[in-house]
Design an enzyme around this catalytic site. Structure first.
Site, short mmCIF file in Angstrom:
data_model
loop_
_atom_site.label_atom_id
_atom_site.label_comp_id
_atom_site.label_asym_id
_atom_site.label_seq_id
_atom_site.Cartn_x
_atom_site.Cartn_y
_atom_site.Cartn_z
CG ASN A 10 -1.66 1.25 1.46
OD1 ASN A 10 -1.74 2.08 0.56
ND2 ASN A 10 -2.23 1.41 2.64
CE LYS A 12 -0.04 3.31 4.73
NZ LYS A 12 0.07 3.39 6.19
CG HIS A 95 -5.78 1.87 5.15
ND1 HIS A 95 -5.34 2.83 6.04
CD2 HIS A 95 -4.77 0.99 5.00
CE1 HIS A 95 -4.11 2.52 6.41
NE2 HIS A 95 -3.74 1.41 5.80
CD GLU A 97 -2.72 5.51 6.82
OE1 GLU A 97 -2.69 5.63 5.59
OE2 GLU A 97 -1.78 5.02 7.48
CD GLU A 167 -3.48 -2.61 7.24
OE1 GLU A 167 -2.35 -2.80 6.79
OE2 GLU A 167 -4.14 -1.60 6.99
N GLY A 173 2.43 2.08 10.87
CA GLY A 173 3.38 3.19 10.76
C GLY A 173 4.09 3.51 12.07
CB SER A 213 5.14 -1.95 11.98
OG SER A 213 4.73 -0.62 12.26
P1 PGA Z 1 2.84 0.18 7.65
O1 PGA Z 1 1.39 0.43 7.00
O2 PGA Z 1 3.36 -1.11 7.08
O3 PGA Z 1 3.65 1.37 7.23
O4 PGA Z 1 2.64 0.10 9.13
C1 PGA Z 1 0.50 -0.64 6.82
C2 PGA Z 1 -0.78 -0.12 6.20
O5 PGA Z 1 -1.20 0.99 6.52
O6 PGA Z 1 -1.40 -0.82 5.38
#
Ligand code: PGA
Length: 252
Positions: A10, A12, A95, A97, A167, A173, A213
């Site tokens: 992903n 982003k 997601h 976010e 997640e 993140g 992560s």
């Molecule tokens: P990350 O993000 O691996 O940077 O923690 C995962 C995601 O948001 O899908």
């Protein structure tokens, strides 16, 4: 039966079309012999070029979001048919976010899931609890609400094109990856919810990815868990070496 692993990136709000093409042209040969299913979701503006660059490889290109309607007066929005025409074969929906910063609800996510499946896209539906919910022991309650809400009225036939991504928001993140055991317990609960809705056979065929992560060195241990069928990778999918190492770590 262990499902074939899926490693999904992903991206982003990172990378232009040109940068996506540069990435894929170096990355694709590196993972050419991998048996893992590899997905990459660049920003909307890079989908067309990324899909063209990935042509002939086993990498699937997808989107990170879409609008639930097919078309209409929705300034700034993009539909399932549009991303599909640009070359997307899957879409990430719900997601955290999107839920946090753009106020997406389970009802709204459900409309998008329906629209995406109708358009013939694979859907990666994201679920996961926030830190405060985790601390209060509410993980299963949150997962039940998000899975049942997100998959409301989705038929068994449609569910065949479904992938779930667990997640935990506190792991995204932050560098704080969930332990394989903790992730497995959430994945097993998600499998149970899918079994309640679709029966054991279909539920056992739906891939459940872990996200939050994910790093190369942790991938093999995560992938050992019976209900972890792959990973949804944010930060570590932006670099060719680390993303290729995660793919390698999932190959067994
Ligand atoms: P990350 O993000 O691996 O940077 O923690 C995962 C995601 O948001 O899908």
């Amino acid at each position: 039966m262990k499902l074939n692993p899926i490693i999904a990136g992903n991206w982003k709000m990172f990378k232009t079309g040109k940068e996506a093409v540069e990435f894929i042209s170096v990355f694709a040969p590196k993972v050419k012999n991998s048996s893992v299913d590899i997905y990459i979701a660049p920003p909307f503006t890079a989908i067309y070029q990324a899909a063209a660059a990935a042509k002939g490889s086993s990498i699937l290109i997808g989107a990170q979001n879409m609008h639930a309607e097919q078309e209409g007066a929705y300034t700034g929005e993009i539909s399932a048919g549009m991303i599909k025409a640009a070359g997307a074969e899957f879409v990430i929906l719900g997601h955290s976010e999107r839920r946090q910063h753009f106020h997406e609800t389970d009802e709204g996510v459900n409309l998008k899931v329906k629209s995406a499946l109708k358009a013939g896209l694979i859907v990666i539906l994201c679920v996961g609890e926030m830190q405060s919910e985790h601390d209060q022991g509410l993980t299963e309650e949150v997962l039940r609400r998000q899975i049942e809400g997100g998959l409301k009225d989705i038929t068994a036939e449609e569910a065949a094109s479904l992938v779930i991504a667990y997640e935990p928001v506190w792991a995204i993140g932050t560098g704080k990856t969930a332990t394989p055991e903790l992730a497995e317990s959430a994945h097993a609960f998600i499998r149970k919810l899918l079994t309640e809705q679709y029966g054991e056979k279909l539920a056992s065929q739906i891939s459940i990815l872990y996200g939050g992560s994910v790093k190369p060195e942790l991938t093999p241990d995560l992938m050992e868990m019976p209900n972890i069928n792959g990973a949804l990778v944010g930060g570590a999918s932006l670099k060719i070496e680390t993303f290729a190492a995660i793919v390698a770590g999932a190959t067994k």
